[in-house]
Design a protein around this motif. Structure first.
Motif, short mmCIF file in Angstrom:
data_model
loop_
_atom_site.label_atom_id
_atom_site.label_comp_id
_atom_site.label_asym_id
_atom_site.label_seq_id
_atom_site.Cartn_x
_atom_site.Cartn_y
_atom_site.Cartn_z
N GLU A 7 13.26 -3.93 6.23
CA GLU A 7 12.03 -3.14 6.19
C GLU A 7 12.28 -1.64 5.98
O GLU A 7 11.64 -1.01 5.14
CB GLU A 7 11.21 -3.37 7.46
N ILE A 10 13.46 -0.82 2.37
CA ILE A 10 12.36 -1.03 1.41
C ILE A 10 11.35 0.10 1.53
O ILE A 10 10.90 0.66 0.53
CB ILE A 10 11.69 -2.41 1.60
N ARG A 11 10.99 0.47 2.76
CA ARG A 11 10.04 1.56 2.96
C ARG A 11 10.59 2.85 2.35
O ARG A 11 9.86 3.61 1.70
CB ARG A 11 9.71 1.74 4.43
N MET A 14 10.06 2.78 -1.31
CA MET A 14 8.65 2.99 -1.67
C MET A 14 8.28 4.46 -1.58
O MET A 14 7.57 4.98 -2.45
CB MET A 14 7.73 2.16 -0.77
N CYS A 40 8.78 -4.15 -5.92
CA CYS A 40 7.59 -3.63 -5.26
C CYS A 40 7.12 -2.39 -6.00
O CYS A 40 7.90 -1.73 -6.68
CB CYS A 40 7.88 -3.25 -3.81
N ILE A 163 3.37 0.95 1.23
CA ILE A 163 4.04 1.33 2.46
C ILE A 163 3.67 0.39 3.62
O ILE A 163 4.54 -0.25 4.20
CB ILE A 163 3.69 2.79 2.85
N THR A 167 5.54 -3.36 2.20
CA THR A 167 6.87 -3.27 2.80
C THR A 167 7.16 -4.40 3.78
O THR A 167 8.18 -5.08 3.63
CB THR A 167 7.08 -1.88 3.43
#
Length: 184
Positions: A7, A10-11, A14, A40, A163, A167
């Motif tokens: 997480e 990935i955040r 983003m 994403c 987000i 995410t």
């Protein structure tokens, strides 16, 4: 769960993507979470310098949205899991070149599409509403993972800003893909 290790990175991707697109709307609109399998992004034109914060988008945004979708298609994406709420999808209704909205445009360019409608917990008006929307994450994560398994790859997952909804869903999918691959 095991998705927590996915997480944060990935955040971070983003946030970096949002920064790139706000400065250069022609930048690659995708962040690849699993190479050649899953990407994403934010919704089309979310941070575009000409259209940011315009809800609904003006008519002249239509060709820009079409171009965004074409760029996503050219990147190899075959399917889209859209987590946007219907209120957010209405930002795209009736735009020039895509009169029937964003999901219809996705279908017209040949994407496999799954719409898992989920309102953004960050915009809930009360703490109770925020909690209820966050609680839906478990249901949405499972449904998105099932859709990911069924859809042609690579798959794009997006909500609005990528987000608060995309995410955790992307992290859950990544954790389950990782788990499946270690069991082979």
């Amino acid at each position: 769960g095991p998705e927590k290790k996915f997480e944060g990175p990935i955040r971070d991707q983003m946030w970096a993507l949002r920064g790139r697109l706000s400065v250069d709307p022609g930048a690659d609109p995708l962040a690849w979470v699993i190479a050649n399998q899953r990407a994403c992004s934010q919704r089309p034109l979310r941070d575009h310098p000409l259209f940011r914060d315009q809800k609904p988008l003006p008519q002249e945004a239509g060709p820009y949205v079409v171009k965004w979708v074409e760029r996503v298609r050219e990147s190899g994406i075959q399917s889209v899991i859209c987590l946007m709420h219907s209120k957010e999808l209405r930002y795209y209704d009736g735009l020039a070149g895509m009169e029937d909205g964003l999901l219809d445009l996705y279908h017209k360019v040949g994407f496999g599409v799954r719409h898992l409608q989920w309102a953004d917990p960050a915009h809930a008006k009360t703490e109770e509403a925020r909690t209820a929307l966050r609680a839906r994450v478990e249901e949405i994560k499972v449904r998105a993972y099932e859709a990911f398994l069924e859809l042609p790859k690579p798959v794009l997952i997006h909500c609005s800003a990528a987000i608060d909804r995309s995410t955790p869903v992307a992290a859950y999918v990544a954790a389950n893909i990782s788990w499946r691959e270690t069991r082979k």
